[in-house]
Write an enzyme that holds these catalytic residues in place. Structure first.
Site, PDB file in Angstrom:
ATOM      1  N   ARG A  94      -3.036  18.271  -7.143  1.00  0.00           N
ATOM      2  CA  ARG A  94      -3.018  16.745  -7.437  1.00  0.00           C
ATOM      3  C   ARG A  94      -3.561  16.247  -8.621  1.00  0.00           C
ATOM      4  NH1 ARG A  94      -2.362  12.212  -2.922  1.00  0.00           N
ATOM      5  NH2 ARG A  94      -3.467  10.536  -4.142  1.00  0.00           N
ATOM      6  N   ARG A 103       2.040  10.869  -9.923  1.00  0.00           N
ATOM      7  CA  ARG A 103       1.220  11.664  -9.059  1.00  0.00           C
ATOM      8  C   ARG A 103       2.041  13.020  -8.920  1.00  0.00           C
ATOM      9  NH1 ARG A 103      -0.615   7.868  -5.389  1.00  0.00           N
ATOM     10  NH2 ARG A 103      -0.905   6.920  -7.026  1.00  0.00           N
ATOM     11  N   ASP A 106       1.883  13.383  -3.150  1.00  0.00           N
ATOM     12  CA  ASP A 106       1.427  12.658  -1.960  1.00  0.00           C
ATOM     13  C   ASP A 106       1.881  12.910  -0.904  1.00  0.00           C
ATOM     14  OD1 ASP A 106      -0.347  10.523  -2.710  1.00  0.00           O
ATOM     15  OD2 ASP A 106       1.305   8.976  -3.070  1.00  0.00           O
ATOM     16  N   ASP A 108       1.408  11.530   2.992  1.00  0.00           N
ATOM     17  CA  ASP A 108       0.808  10.425   3.897  1.00  0.00           C
ATOM     18  C   ASP A 108       1.236  10.546   5.371  1.00  0.00           C
ATOM     19  OD1 ASP A 108      -0.241   9.132   1.497  1.00  0.00           O
ATOM     20  OD2 ASP A 108       1.562   8.057   1.230  1.00  0.00           O
TER      21      ASP A 108
HETATM   22  N1  ROI Z   1       7.058   4.752  -5.861  1.00  0.00           N
HETATM   23  C1  ROI Z   1       7.875   5.526  -5.242  1.00  0.00           C
HETATM   24  N2  ROI Z   1       9.199   5.096  -5.461  1.00  0.00           N
HETATM   25  N3  ROI Z   1       7.983   6.622  -4.346  1.00  0.00           N
HETATM   26  C2  ROI Z   1       6.416   6.778  -3.993  1.00  0.00           C
HETATM   27  O1  ROI Z   1       6.218   8.030  -3.354  1.00  0.00           O
HETATM   28  C3  ROI Z   1       5.408   6.119  -4.460  1.00  0.00           C
HETATM   29  N4  ROI Z   1       4.014   6.488  -4.179  1.00  0.00           N
HETATM   30  C4  ROI Z   1       3.186   5.753  -4.812  1.00  0.00           C
HETATM   31  C5  ROI Z   1       3.342   4.467  -5.627  1.00  0.00           C
HETATM   32  C6  ROI Z   1       2.838   4.907  -7.124  1.00  0.00           C
HETATM   33  C7  ROI Z   1       2.609   3.298  -4.918  1.00  0.00           C
HETATM   34  N5  ROI Z   1       4.691   4.330  -6.109  1.00  0.00           N
HETATM   35  C8  ROI Z   1       5.771   5.054  -5.506  1.00  0.00           C
HETATM   36  O2  ROI Z   1       1.856   6.034  -4.310  1.00  0.00           O
END
Ligand code: ROI
Length: 179
Positions: A94, A103, A106, A108
């Site tokens: 990451r 990134r 992620d 979550d």
């Molecule tokens: N924007 C999109 N479209 N998808 C994401 O998974 C995503 N994840 C984030 C931030 C940077 C807020 N923007 C994102 O962490």
């Protein structure tokens, strides 16, 4: 905080990537994380939404994201599941280049059964859930009947945000082949 030991809790995870590295493209980061998830003996019945391309939420001078939602059952406690998510992120080496920026991966926790979790490191349901089409759309696809804290997911308005979503069909097929 956790349910009785040994019971399987239905959970949903949100996955996103918009940064390639030597381990792969954003789509491959998601695929690798999903295969890794299936290796944990405390996790079963992993199912995955379609993959979606979505415009970035946050700074616009970054690549579109690939997003998906995974459903699973687990005997892990919420913070243990968080630990798994962090292992998956580390598995994709990451990198986060800036706040709300690009990134490599992620992962979550969106929902942990019907439980609410409020820990310094973890809030569930995920705070962004109701505002992010790139989460709501794949989540609805997986679980159209889902209840989130007594409210049906079909009652969640899809936000008028800047997250243009496009369904990417092909990766799902490759995912099934990889196991
Ligand atoms: N924007 C999109 N479209 N998808 C994401 O998974 C995503 N994840 C984030 C931030 C940077 C807020 N923007 C994102 O962490």
């Amino acid at each position: 905080m956790n349910a009785e030991a040994g019971s399987w809790i239905k959970c949903y995870l949100g996955l996103g990537s918009n940064l390639a590295n030597d381990l792969g493209s954003p789509t491959e980061h998601l695929q690798q994380a999903l295969s890794a998830l299936r290796q944990y003996k405390q996790i079963r019945k992993v199912e995955v939404s379609s993959f979606y391309s979505s415009a970035p939420m946050g700074p616009q001078d970054q690549a579109d994201f690939v997003n998906a939602v995974a459903g699973l059952e687990t005997t892990l406690a919420p913070l243990e599941l968080l630990d798994v998510c962090q292992q998956l992120e580390q598995g994709a080496k990451r990198a986060r280049l800036r706040h709300w920026g690009e990134r490599s991966l992620d992962v979550d926790i969106l929902l942990y059964g019907q439980q609410q979790v409020s820990e310094p490191s973890l809030i569930v349901p995920h705070v962004g859930l109701s505002e992010r089409n790139f989460v709501l759309v794949p989540l609805r696809e997986l679980a159209p009947e889902l209840m989130i804290l007594q409210q049906s997911i079909s009652d969640y308005p899809l936000s008028v945000d800047w997250t243009a979503l496009q369904r990417l069909d092909e990766p799902k097929l490759r995912l099934d082949d990889s196991e």
